[in-house]
Structures are given as C-alpha cells and as structure tokens.
Design a protein around this motif. Structure first.
Motif, PDB file in Angstrom:
ATOM      1  N   VAL A   1       0.830  -1.199   0.000  1.00 21.87           N
ATOM      2  CA  VAL A   1       0.000   0.000   0.000  1.00 21.87           C
ATOM      3  C   VAL A   1       0.872   1.260   0.000  1.00 21.87           C
ATOM      4  CG1 VAL A   1      -1.828  -1.179   1.299  1.00 21.87           C
ATOM      5  CG2 VAL A   1      -0.213   0.293   2.508  1.00 21.87           C
ATOM      6  N   ILE A   2       0.260   2.351  -0.449  1.00 22.20           N
ATOM      7  CA  ILE A   2       0.846   3.690  -0.379  1.00 22.20           C
ATOM      8  C   ILE A   2      -0.146   4.553   0.385  1.00 22.20           C
ATOM      9  CG2 ILE A   2       1.670   5.703  -1.668  1.00 22.20           C
ATOM     10  CD1 ILE A   2       1.949   3.790  -4.126  1.00 22.20           C
ATOM     11  N   ILE A   3       0.305   5.183   1.448  1.00 23.86           N
ATOM     12  CA  ILE A   3      -0.561   6.091   2.199  1.00 23.86           C
ATOM     13  C   ILE A   3      -0.252   7.521   1.793  1.00 23.86           C
ATOM     14  CG2 ILE A   3      -1.239   6.930   4.475  1.00 23.86           C
ATOM     15  CD1 ILE A   3      -0.647   4.191   5.619  1.00 23.86           C
ATOM     16  N   MET A   4      -1.281   8.238   1.380  1.00 17.48           N
ATOM     17  CA  MET A   4      -1.151   9.636   0.968  1.00 17.48           C
ATOM     18  C   MET A   4      -2.007  10.515   1.865  1.00 17.48           C
ATOM     19  SD  MET A   4      -1.469   9.211  -3.187  1.00 17.48           S
ATOM     20  CE  MET A   4      -1.816  10.965  -3.373  1.00 17.48           C
ATOM     21  N   ASN A   5      -1.627  11.798   1.967  1.00 18.59           N
ATOM     22  CA  ASN A   5      -2.380  12.736   2.801  1.00 18.59           C
ATOM     23  C   ASN A   5      -2.247  14.131   2.223  1.00 18.59           C
ATOM     24  OD1 ASN A   5      -1.876  14.214   6.074  1.00 18.59           O
ATOM     25  ND2 ASN A   5      -3.793  13.921   5.008  1.00 18.59           N
ATOM     26  N   SER A   6      -3.305  14.615   1.616  1.00 14.30           N
ATOM     27  CA  SER A   6      -3.309  15.962   1.044  1.00 14.30           C
ATOM     28  C   SER A   6      -4.704  16.552   1.172  1.00 14.30           C
ATOM     29  CB  SER A   6      -2.904  15.912  -0.442  1.00 14.30           C
ATOM     30  OG  SER A   6      -2.954  17.198  -1.030  1.00 14.30           O
ATOM     31  N   PRO A   7      -4.790  17.780   1.766  1.00 15.02           N
ATOM     32  CA  PRO A   7      -3.773  18.542   2.476  1.00 15.02           C
ATOM     33  C   PRO A   7      -3.191  17.759   3.640  1.00 15.02           C
ATOM     34  CG  PRO A   7      -5.669  19.937   2.018  1.00 15.02           C
ATOM     35  CD  PRO A   7      -6.069  18.535   1.682  1.00 15.02           C
ATOM     36  N   SER A   8      -1.969  18.136   4.008  1.00 14.16           N
ATOM     37  CA  SER A   8      -1.179  17.312   4.918  1.00 14.16           C
ATOM     38  C   SER A   8      -1.164  17.799   6.353  1.00 14.16           C
ATOM     39  CB  SER A   8       0.271  17.277   4.399  1.00 14.16           C
ATOM     40  OG  SER A   8       1.175  16.892   5.415  1.00 14.16           O
ATOM     41  N   ASN A   9      -1.176  16.834   7.244  1.00 11.48           N
ATOM     42  CA  ASN A   9      -0.789  17.023   8.635  1.00 11.48           C
ATOM     43  C   ASN A   9       0.544  16.275   8.776  1.00 11.48           C
ATOM     44  OD1 ASN A   9      -0.495  17.057  11.418  1.00 11.48           O
ATOM     45  ND2 ASN A   9      -2.242  15.719  11.837  1.00 11.48           N
ATOM     46  N   PRO A  10       1.666  16.955   9.073  1.00 17.19           N
ATOM     47  CA  PRO A  10       1.778  18.218   9.796  1.00 17.19           C
ATOM     48  C   PRO A  10       2.171  19.433   8.977  1.00 17.19           C
ATOM     49  CG  PRO A  10       3.854  17.051   9.955  1.00 17.19           C
ATOM     50  CD  PRO A  10       2.957  16.201   9.088  1.00 17.19           C
ATOM     51  N   THR A  11       2.360  19.291   7.658  1.00 15.87           N
ATOM     52  CA  THR A  11       3.021  20.380   6.913  1.00 15.87           C
ATOM     53  C   THR A  11       2.064  21.366   6.260  1.00 15.87           C
ATOM     54  OG1 THR A  11       3.113  19.163   4.810  1.00 15.87           O
ATOM     55  CG2 THR A  11       4.900  18.777   6.392  1.00 15.87           C
ATOM     56  N   GLY A  12       0.803  20.968   6.055  1.00 20.49           N
ATOM     57  CA  GLY A  12      -0.139  21.834   5.353  1.00 20.49           C
ATOM     58  C   GLY A  12       0.045  21.844   3.847  1.00 20.49           C
ATOM     59  N   SER A  13       0.898  20.951   3.317  1.00 23.36           N
ATOM     60  CA  SER A  13       1.141  20.925   1.870  1.00 23.36           C
ATOM     61  C   SER A  13      -0.065  20.351   1.128  1.00 23.36           C
ATOM     62  CB  SER A  13       2.383  20.100   1.542  1.00 23.36           C
ATOM     63  OG  SER A  13       2.164  18.735   1.864  1.00 23.36           O
ATOM     64  N   VAL A  14      -0.240  20.792  -0.105  1.00 22.44           N
ATOM     65  CA  VAL A  14      -1.313  20.310  -0.972  1.00 22.44           C
ATOM     66  C   VAL A  14      -0.675  19.768  -2.249  1.00 22.44           C
ATOM     67  CG1 VAL A  14      -3.377  20.928  -2.288  1.00 22.44           C
ATOM     68  CG2 VAL A  14      -2.954  21.997  -0.059  1.00 22.44           C
ATOM     69  N   MET A  15      -0.929  18.505  -2.550  1.00 24.09           N
ATOM     70  CA  MET A  15      -0.343  17.886  -3.725  1.00 24.09           C
ATOM     71  C   MET A  15      -1.017  18.363  -5.003  1.00 24.09           C
ATOM     72  SD  MET A  15       0.247  13.962  -2.403  1.00 24.09           S
ATOM     73  CE  MET A  15       0.921  13.469  -4.000  1.00 24.09           C
ATOM     74  N   GLY A  16      -0.213  18.602  -6.035  1.00 18.31           N
ATOM     75  CA  GLY A  16      -0.744  19.010  -7.328  1.00 18.31           C
ATOM     76  C   GLY A  16      -1.307  17.840  -8.111  1.00 18.31           C
ATOM     77  N   LYS A  17      -2.050  18.157  -9.133  1.00 21.56           N
ATOM     78  CA  LYS A  17      -2.711  17.129  -9.938  1.00 21.56           C
ATOM     79  C   LYS A  17      -1.721  16.140 -10.541  1.00 21.56           C
ATOM     80  CE  LYS A  17      -5.831  16.564 -13.892  1.00 21.56           C
ATOM     81  NZ  LYS A  17      -6.638  17.277 -14.932  1.00 21.56           N
ATOM     82  N   ASP A  18      -0.601  16.633 -11.077  1.00 21.55           N
ATOM     83  CA  ASP A  18       0.354  15.752 -11.748  1.00 21.55           C
ATOM     84  C   ASP A  18       0.945  14.726 -10.779  1.00 21.55           C
ATOM     85  OD1 ASP A  18      -0.094  17.059 -14.118  1.00 21.55           O
ATOM     86  OD2 ASP A  18       1.715  18.294 -14.009  1.00 21.55           O
ATOM     87  N   ASP A  19       1.261  15.163  -9.558  1.00 25.94           N
ATOM     88  CA  ASP A  19       1.828  14.240  -8.582  1.00 25.94           C
ATOM     89  C   ASP A  19       0.805  13.199  -8.148  1.00 25.94           C
ATOM     90  OD1 ASP A  19       4.316  15.381  -8.623  1.00 25.94           O
ATOM     91  OD2 ASP A  19       4.041  16.579  -6.814  1.00 25.94           O
ATOM     92  N   VAL A  20      -0.435  13.637  -7.917  1.00 27.04           N
ATOM     93  CA  VAL A  20      -1.483  12.702  -7.508  1.00 27.04           C
ATOM     94  C   VAL A  20      -1.742  11.681  -8.619  1.00 27.04           C
ATOM     95  CG1 VAL A  20      -3.923  12.475  -6.891  1.00 27.04           C
ATOM     96  CG2 VAL A  20      -2.574  14.355  -5.943  1.00 27.04           C
TER      97      VAL A  20
END
Length: 372
Positions: A161-180
């Motif tokens: 599995v791959i666990i993803m989190n966007s927007p993120s805790n703890p950094t507040g980062s938001v992944m862009g469409k291309d990365d997702v």
C-alpha cells in the motif's frame, strides 16, 4: 499481549502527551489539531432531533443508507469519483478508517509507503498490523509534496500500500494534480492500493484538491466530518472504494465497532446536505490566522513554507527539541517535528486552530525564543 505492546512502545504520541502535561493554564496551546469553532447550528439541531425522536439504536454495519447515498452524491459531484452506497462504510472517525484499512490490507512483513514527515497514526497503524513502514522522505525544498519519482524508487516486491495525505498534517502541503495522478498510475502499474487520507479536503487556500480515486480504482478515500464541520467529538468519518475491497474492510469494522454512533450519523447527514456557508467562514478565518502566523514566523527569521491547506505551520527551527522546551518556558506549547518522522527533525508543528488573538500573543512570546 507482549507482541502487541512491542509494536506500539516507540510510538511518538507519548512525546506529545508529555508536552501538554507540563503546560500550565496560562500556556497558549499551538499543538492541538482541532478546529476551535462550534458545531454548525443545523448540525446541532439534527443531534437534538435524533435524541428526541429516539434514533439512538444500531444502524447497519456499513452505516445509514441515506448517509451513504449522500456521501456517494458528494464524491460524484465534488470529486468526480463514482462510488455506490454499497462501496462506502461509515466509520468512527477517519482514525478508525485508517486502522481498518491497514488491518485488512497488510499482513506480517508487508511494506507500506508512508509520508515522512506524516501523521503519526500512519506508522502506528502499519506496525499494529505487523507490517513495516517505509518512509517516503518529503523536503521543504519540494514543498513537502510526495513525488511519484520518490515513491517509485521505494517500491519492492513486499510493497502493498501507499498512504497519501493531502492537504497534509503536519506540513499543510497540498499535492498538485500531476503528482497525484502520477502516484495513481504507479499504483496501477504495481497492483498496489492507495490509502488516501483526505480529511482536510475542504480546508484549502491555494490550489485545488485532487483525489487519486479520480485516476485509479486502486484507491481508498478516507474522509470525514471532524475538520470540515468542527465535529471532532462526534467521531464520524467514512471510507470509499471498490466494493470487493470494502467487503474486506467490513470484516474488521463489524467486529471492531459494529457501527458508527447513530446520532453522529444523523449529524453527518445534516452537515453534508445542509448549508455550506459555515465551511467557507471557517476556512476564511483559518486563512487570516495562517497569514498572521506565517508573517510573524518569517519576521522572526524562521524558514517555513506557506501552507496550502489544513491548519498547520511547519517551520524549521534547527534544534526542535530545544526550541520546544524554550517555547514552553515562554508559555507556548508546540510539537517537535520529530514526532512525525525522521525527516521532521529540526522542524516544529504549530497549529493555527486557535483564536487570532491568542496567535498574536503566542507570536509575541516566541520572539524571546528566537532572540528578536
């Protein structure tokens, strides 16, 4: 029992507890990840009505059908994800959903890729399943975003599995469409399941939220009502995905909790079907607080990335343990970044889910720590 205890003994939650235990009543707490807003009025009324009408009994294991239909409608209209009510389980918060997914999908010795720094429950839940956490290093230079290239480089024959989190805790980062989309394609190519924690989906300031479930069926969406509607104590969330995977998750859920609380399910239904202006008002206020904290920290000489979502700032402080200690002496409680993984060392997590006025005072107190 001993094996279970050995899996959890190093979990960093104890480190965070100690910080709050020594804080006195005058300490400004910037460590709590909980909105300080009240439950919206229409949600409060729904809870009262449910009690008055005696709607306090078990629901189906998967949750009320009407609520699951509302969630399915939301996923289709807002996320462009097709999910039938039969492929959704209502859970006791997103926390149960994370635990349920790792228990159902991971066996002893399996590998799970997790963001580092990342929410501490990911590593804990992976280890409680007997599996192994493989950190995906995230850097400030790359905006703390999980890149497809880094993910692909860490995949082995044991990865499940791959666990993803966007927007993120703890950094507040938001992944862009291309990365997702790129990580979704990697999951498809390697027959992996993505566990996508989207609990902060609506608390977003810059950019747009994208779910990997838009691009692959190999993704499970975890979301809930705690952050968006300030319903943390009602403990209500959900997981959505392919029906065959949901059937496996249900085996864990039905023996672990039976069903989510009925009253909380009625509250969730009111939240998702009711007026949404309360969400906009809350996000607008979070943005105002974010800008204040970011401006103050950068003026003090701390390097940080302007968060695109959630309600956390993750500045670099050098010796984060010492900074945490001095902050507490100055009357401000923060969380050392090491609690969120090896890559969090040197950083500090600060939450702006408290009042603007308290943040102003906290920033004044921290000036002494930064030598300003």
């Amino acid at each position: 029992m001993r094996k279970f205890a050995s899996r959890v003994k190093d979990i960093q939650l104890s480190e965070i507890r100690k910080i709050f235990e020594v804080a006195d009543e005058d300490t400004i707490n910037l460590g709590i990840g909980e909105p300080d807003f009240s439950v919206p009025d229409h949600v409060r009324e729904a809870v009262k009505d449910a009690v008055d009408e005696g709607l306090t009994h078990y629901t189906s294991n998967m949750g009320m059908e009407e609520l699951r239909e509302a969630i399915a409608d939301k996923l289709k209209s807002e996320n462009r994800v097709h999910a039938e009510p039969e492929s959704i389980i209502v859970t006791v918060g997103a926390s149960e959903a994370i635990f349920m997914c790792t228990q159902a999908l991971l066996d002893m010795g399996d590998h799970a890729l997790i963001p580092d720094p990342g929410f501490l429950s990911y590593d804990a839940c992976v280890r409680l399943s007997g599996a192994v956490s493989i950190p995906v290093p995230l850097s400030m230079d790359e905006g703390f975003s999980m890149s497809p290239e880094r993910v692909e480089s860490l995949i082995t024959g044991d990865t499940r599995v791959i666990i993803m989190n966007s927007p993120s805790n703890p950094t507040g980062s938001v992944m862009g469409k291309d990365d997702v989309k790129g990580i979704a394609e990697i999951a498809e190519d390697n027959d992996l399941i993505i566990i996508s924690d989207e609990i902060y989906e609506k608390i977003i300031y810059d950019g747009k939220h994208y779910s990997p479930a838009q691009f692959t069926d190999n993704a499970l969406i975890i979301n809930g009502f705690s952050k968006t509607y300030a319903m943390t104590g009602l403990r209500i969330g959900y997981v959505a995905g392919c029906e065959d995977i949901i059937e496996e998750l249900l085996k864990v859920h039905q023996y672990n909790t039976a069903c989510a609380p009925s009253i909380s399910q009625y509250a969730a239904l009111a939240a998702i079907r009711g007026p949404q202006n309360c969400v906009k008002d809350m996000v607008d206020e979070f943005r105002r607080r974010r800008d204040l904290m970011f401006r103050s920290l950068t003026d003090m000489g701390l390097e940080c990335v302007l968060p695109g979502g959630a309600f956390y700032m993750f500045p670099y402080a050098g010796d984060s343990e010492e900074f945490t200690r001095l902050s507490l002496e100055a009357g401000v409680a923060v969380v050392p970044g090491s609690a969120f993984g090896n890559e969090g060392k040197g950083y500090i997590r600060m939450s702006y889910a408290t009042s603007y006025e308290l943040i102003e005072e906290a920033m004044e107190r921290l000036k002494t720590v930064c030598g300003v």
